[in-house]
Design a protein around this motif. Structure first.
Motif, PDB file in Angstrom:
ATOM      1  N   GLU A 211       0.829  -1.219   0.000  1.00  0.00           N
ATOM      2  CA  GLU A 211       0.000   0.000   0.000  1.00  0.00           C
ATOM      3  C   GLU A 211       0.856   1.258   0.000  1.00  0.00           C
ATOM      4  O   GLU A 211       0.493   2.277  -0.584  1.00  0.00           O
TER       5      GLU A 211
ATOM      6  N   ARG B 175       0.313   4.209  -2.742  1.00  0.00           N
ATOM      7  CA  ARG B 175       0.053   5.610  -2.382  1.00  0.00           C
ATOM      8  C   ARG B 175       1.109   6.530  -2.985  1.00  0.00           C
ATOM      9  O   ARG B 175       0.803   7.621  -3.453  1.00  0.00           O
TER      10      ARG B 175
ATOM     11  N   GLN C 263       0.493   6.860  -6.690  1.00  0.00           N
ATOM     12  CA  GLN C 263      -0.673   7.722  -6.902  1.00  0.00           C
ATOM     13  C   GLN C 263      -0.281   9.193  -6.771  1.00  0.00           C
ATOM     14  O   GLN C 263      -0.706  10.029  -7.564  1.00  0.00           O
TER      15      GLN C 263
END
Ligand code: 99T
Length: 209
Positions: free
Chosen positions: A138, A142, A145
């Motif tokens: 994750e 992130r 992104q």
């Protein structure tokens, strides 16, 4: 040309080493460094590396006077101050802190990806903990992104410390997580990466498959 005065403890698959190699290519300093290839992992440390860096990690750079620099961030900073061209790490002002912060985010991708690599490659299967691995993954998502939504124009402006860091990180994801399919979720990053992959420095430092 005079013989290399520095020694870089090196592995062709290390993305941290690749950042150093990219900077050497981009700043015309390849001839100043002799590469000493080493094999290592946290559970199989390399004695020569340990004698230069107690953390047992590469890259480490031995200078002409025998002193040693690590880690990759320090080495990049040092080498960027050793050439007369445009600096790849801005020396002053807001640009310096912004580009270093982007580079740090790229390093966070690498830190998480290397931890996952060791978890899946080194740790015995019965000792693995899936939520921990998912949490590392994750972090990668992130960070990708954020690059996708907030940093494309900055990345495209200059192949500098931030771009070098991210290019190394994306190359490493392709090497160790070929199934990740990040290009579909981050199309702007994919476009930027396809372009930078054509740079001579990127072509010359591709990790072996
Ligand atoms: O952790 C160890 O004992 C050995 N690992 C390393 O030396 C890795 C090689 S990438 N290097 C780092 O973790 C350096 C991190 C440091 N913060 C820096 O230099 O920026 C290995 C990747 C792979 O084999 O897939």
């Amino acid at each position: 040309m005079s013989s290399p005065s520095m020694t870089l403890f090196y592995s062709a698959t290390s993305p941290f080493v690749r950042k150093v190699m990219l900077l050497l290519h981009e700043t015309g300093q390849l001839g100043r460094v002799r590469l000493e290839e080493v094999q290592l992992s946290p559970t199989s440390p390399n004695s020569v590396v340990l004698s230069h860096n107690p953390a047992g990690k590469i890259p480490a750079l031995r200078l002409a006077d025998g002193s040693v620099l690590h880690d990759s961030r320090v080495i990049l900073d040092y080498l960027d101050q050793q050439h007369v061209g445009e600096p790849l790490i801005p020396r002053h002002g807001p640009a310096r802190w912004r580009r270093l912060t982007l580079a740090s985010l790229a390093d966070a991708i690498l830190d998480a990806a290397v931890l996952i690599r060791y978890e899946t490659f080194l740790r015995p299967e019965e000792k693995r903990w899936e939520p921990w691995q998912a949490a590392q993954q994750e972090k990668i998502e992130r960070a990708l992104q954020q690059f996708e939504s907030e940093a494309i124009a900055e990345l495209a402006s200059h192949f500098d410390i931030a771009a070098i860091g991210l290019a190394s990180a994306l190359g490493y994801l392709d090497l160790r997580q070929p199934e990740l399919n990040w290009r579909q979720r981050y199309p702007q990053l994919a476009g930027w990466y396809a372009e930078v992959c054509q740079l001579p420095s990127m072509l010359a430092t591709q990790p072996p498959a």
